[in-house]
Design a protein around this motif. Sequence first.
Motif, PDB file in Angstrom:
ATOM      1  N   THR A   1      44.331  36.586  39.762  1.00 17.10           N
ATOM      2  CA  THR A   1      43.153  35.852  40.231  1.00 17.10           C
ATOM      3  C   THR A   1      43.473  35.102  41.513  1.00 17.10           C
ATOM      4  N   ALA A   2      44.644  34.480  41.570  1.00 19.13           N
ATOM      5  CA  ALA A   2      45.038  33.753  42.782  1.00 19.13           C
ATOM      6  C   ALA A   2      45.054  34.698  43.983  1.00 19.13           C
ATOM      7  N   ASN A   3      45.628  35.875  43.818  1.00 14.74           N
ATOM      8  CA  ASN A   3      45.706  36.830  44.926  1.00 14.74           C
ATOM      9  C   ASN A   3      44.329  37.337  45.341  1.00 14.74           C
TER      10      ASN A   3
ATOM     11  N   ILE B   1      42.197  28.954  43.547  1.00 11.89           N
ATOM     12  CA  ILE B   1      43.564  29.457  43.782  1.00 11.89           C
ATOM     13  C   ILE B   1      44.582  28.496  43.179  1.00 11.89           C
ATOM     14  N   GLU B   2      44.403  27.206  43.421  1.00 11.37           N
ATOM     15  CA  GLU B   2      45.330  26.204  42.878  1.00 11.37           C
ATOM     16  C   GLU B   2      45.337  26.240  41.359  1.00 11.37           C
TER      17      GLU B   2
ATOM     18  N   ASP C   1      33.978  41.972  42.921  1.00  9.73           N
ATOM     19  CA  ASP C   1      35.412  41.810  42.632  1.00  9.73           C
ATOM     20  C   ASP C   1      35.664  40.644  41.686  1.00  9.73           C
ATOM     21  N   ILE C   2      34.969  39.537  41.921  1.00  9.58           N
ATOM     22  CA  ILE C   2      35.149  38.363  41.051  1.00  9.58           C
ATOM     23  C   ILE C   2      34.616  38.670  39.657  1.00  9.58           C
TER      24      ILE C   2
ATOM     25  N   LEU D   1      47.745  27.986  36.168  1.00  9.67           N
ATOM     26  CA  LEU D   1      47.646  28.729  34.908  1.00  9.67           C
ATOM     27  C   LEU D   1      48.564  29.948  34.869  1.00  9.67           C
ATOM     28  N   GLY D   2      49.236  30.242  35.982  1.00 11.84           N
ATOM     29  CA  GLY D   2      50.108  31.409  36.036  1.00 11.84           C
ATOM     30  C   GLY D   2      49.345  32.717  36.192  1.00 11.84           C
TER      31      GLY D   2
END
Length: 152
Positions: free
Chosen positions: A127-129, A116-117, A69-70, A122-123
Amino acid sequence: MTGGSATRRSVDESMSSKEFLERLNEAIARELQVSIQYMWQHVSWKHPKKEVRDELKKIAIVEMRHAEDIAERLVELGGTPTTKPAEIRVGEDAREMIERDMRDEEGAIKLYTEIIEEAERLGDEATANLFKKILEEEKNHLEYFMKVLRQI
């Protein structure tokens, strides 16, 4: 003067993006590492608590899915996924294996919290999710290993 400042911001953002992609590759290397590590622990498990052996295999498969996934997200962002795992440390006995696994999960939790931070800064909500989902699974793995350590 304003043009110079805009150029500087572009360079800073591009440097930040490059560093961010490197962090994602660090995450991939860690996921590859633990997927191999947990699988080797699964095949070499000698402790009487046999159900741990089966759980190690299940967790190894989850970790490989994390790497996939990454890697997919990294490619979407224009990066190239690493094929090299971080250092694999199987351990000599059940206690050492689980202690190592706990340290690796703690490291992943720290790294993924930072990713995540940064993604949010970076908006980059996608990726955060993704990392929020993975982070919850890593926390579950850590809890499992902590429970096992108390039992062996």
